[in-house]
Design an enzyme around this catalytic site. Sequence first.
Site, PDB file in Angstrom:
ATOM      1  N   GLY A 299     137.948  -1.859 -44.496  1.00  0.00           N
ATOM      2  CA  GLY A 299     137.827  -3.009 -45.920  1.00  0.00           C
ATOM      3  C   GLY A 299     138.317  -3.518 -46.506  1.00  0.00           C
TER       4      GLY A 299
ATOM      5  CD  GLU B  98     138.421   3.751 -38.750  1.00  0.00           C
ATOM      6  OE1 GLU B  98     139.042   5.356 -37.524  1.00  0.00           O
ATOM      7  OE2 GLU B  98     137.443   3.519 -39.708  1.00  0.00           O
ATOM      8  N   PRO B  99     140.784  -2.288 -39.592  1.00  0.00           N
ATOM      9  CG  PRO B  99     143.093  -3.491 -39.872  1.00  0.00           C
ATOM     10  CD  PRO B  99     142.288  -1.990 -39.897  1.00  0.00           C
ATOM     11  N   GLY B 100     138.255  -4.413 -39.469  1.00  0.00           N
ATOM     12  CA  GLY B 100     137.832  -5.066 -38.393  1.00  0.00           C
ATOM     13  C   GLY B 100     137.739  -7.198 -39.036  1.00  0.00           C
ATOM     14  NE  ARG B 101     133.810  -7.898 -44.541  1.00  0.00           N
ATOM     15  CZ  ARG B 101     132.577  -7.721 -44.890  1.00  0.00           C
ATOM     16  NH1 ARG B 101     131.805  -9.560 -44.208  1.00  0.00           N
ATOM     17  NH2 ARG B 101     131.909  -6.947 -44.996  1.00  0.00           N
TER      18      ARG B 101
ATOM     19  NE  ARG C 159     128.359 -10.583 -42.695  1.00  0.00           N
ATOM     20  CZ  ARG C 159     128.538 -10.853 -43.875  1.00  0.00           C
ATOM     21  NH1 ARG C 159     128.735 -12.242 -43.936  1.00  0.00           N
ATOM     22  NH2 ARG C 159     129.165  -9.932 -44.807  1.00  0.00           N
TER      23      ARG C 159
ATOM     24  CE1 TYR D  56     124.053  -5.962 -44.807  1.00  0.00           C
ATOM     25  CE2 TYR D  56     125.202  -7.798 -44.202  1.00  0.00           C
ATOM     26  CZ  TYR D  56     124.831  -6.722 -43.437  1.00  0.00           C
ATOM     27  OH  TYR D  56     125.196  -6.042 -42.877  1.00  0.00           O
TER      28      TYR D  56
ATOM     29  CB  CYS E  62     108.405 -18.491 -36.465  1.00  0.00           C
ATOM     30  SG  CYS E  62     106.784 -18.203 -36.898  1.00  0.00           S
TER      31      CYS E  62
END
Length: 433
Positions: free
Chosen positions: A250, A292-295, A332, A336, A363
């Site tokens: 997060g 548990e970081p991803g970004r 994205r 969002y 399209c």
Amino acid sequence: MILYEHFKINSKGHLEIGGCDSVELVEKYGTPLYVLDENKIRENCRAYKNAVKKYFGENGGEIAFASKSLSFKGIYKIIADENLWTDIVSPGELQTAKEAGFPLENAYFHGNNKTDWDIEYGLDNNIGVFVVDNMEEIDVLNQLCGKHGKIQEVLLRISPGIEPETHAKITTGGVDSKFGIAVGTGQALEAAGYILEKKNLNLTGIHCHIGSQIFDVQPLLDTADCMLEFAKDVKNKYNYEIDIINLGGGFGVKYIDSQQSLNIDEGVKAIAEHIKIKCGELDIKTPKIVFEPGRSIVANAGATLYTVGTNKKITGYKNYISVDGSMGDNPRYALYEAPYTIVAANKANEKSEITAAVVGRCCESGDFIQEDVELPDLKRGDILAVLVTGAYNYSMAMNYNRLPRPAMIFVGDGGSRIAIKRETFEDLMRNEI
Ligand code: LLP
């Protein structure tokens, strides 16, 4: 530099990433092109590892890379090399990690609806830890572990009822959520007891993830409080001590100048100090802490390069710059309205003359990469770079309109190498009979 130290402008006025001239990368590999700065990924891994070691002690914490943010063989190799664990959320991610040679005993298996087949596949492959999400999974996992003659380590995913300030579609810790079992309703405590009754499951800890792109540490501190209080409740009710608290990912990342990344060292420090005090107050031992970081591991290592096709000026309205990629390689904004910084990679020193919507070639009217971008008055053939696309771009890419997914390259120290080949027509039709 633009946004981060590793996005530089060179003497030709071109954007440089990992010491490579982006215009030369385009000549060599074509567009659209995902570019990943390997050194930056490693730096981010080390920032987490060092912070956890510094504030929780040598064996007091662990980092697991959330590979939903970027899953392909090359990334699991780097993550293994940096001695991080990983988090996988599907058998496809499991298989990719496995084929990369990732040690699956260092993997967490997530998911709110693991099928029986998924569970069995995880067991066959000796996944280190299952993060159990619901009552059905507890039953099936226990039963299949019996069949395999295994005692499986599990964490219980709880939902704390904390909703951080971020896009509603990327919050995950509310009570009214498909993820985890709610603490506030008393169901999570019951679920812990239910796991403890299962002879093939070994409950070592609890897991929580409240959302992504969080800039303020306070909701993470609140989550830690909720988890530690829950650990105390488990101790009181079942006379059982929780060893591990997995706080999820997060940490927010800067995509535009007005944002400020949640600093890894400062964030981990604040959480560690808070947890130590709270454990003292609750009179429980300090558990091992997992992040548990991803970004925040991969986002700012990435950029996507596109070639401009059109610069449409609608008299009295705005400009539309069309590129040769689309919402298919970066969904994205469509999903969002996520902000991005976009630069003219071959004219990075030129002043802005227009405000344009940067759109893709799908399209679909909502196929925006970004709106209201200040740019030089670009022509067909110019190169655009969208910065900070390392997370949740390739991993969420799709083939709408039968657009092949872009190639991905690693760059670093002035060199480049292909990581994922550009999809071909053959790839698109591979499964068709
Ligand atoms: N752990 C769990 C259990 C998660 O669900 C997630 C993200 C993470 C870790 C990693 O969170 P991070 O450090 O990356 O913030 N597609 C969305 C993001 C969805 C995140 C879902 N879970 C986006 O493009 O913004």
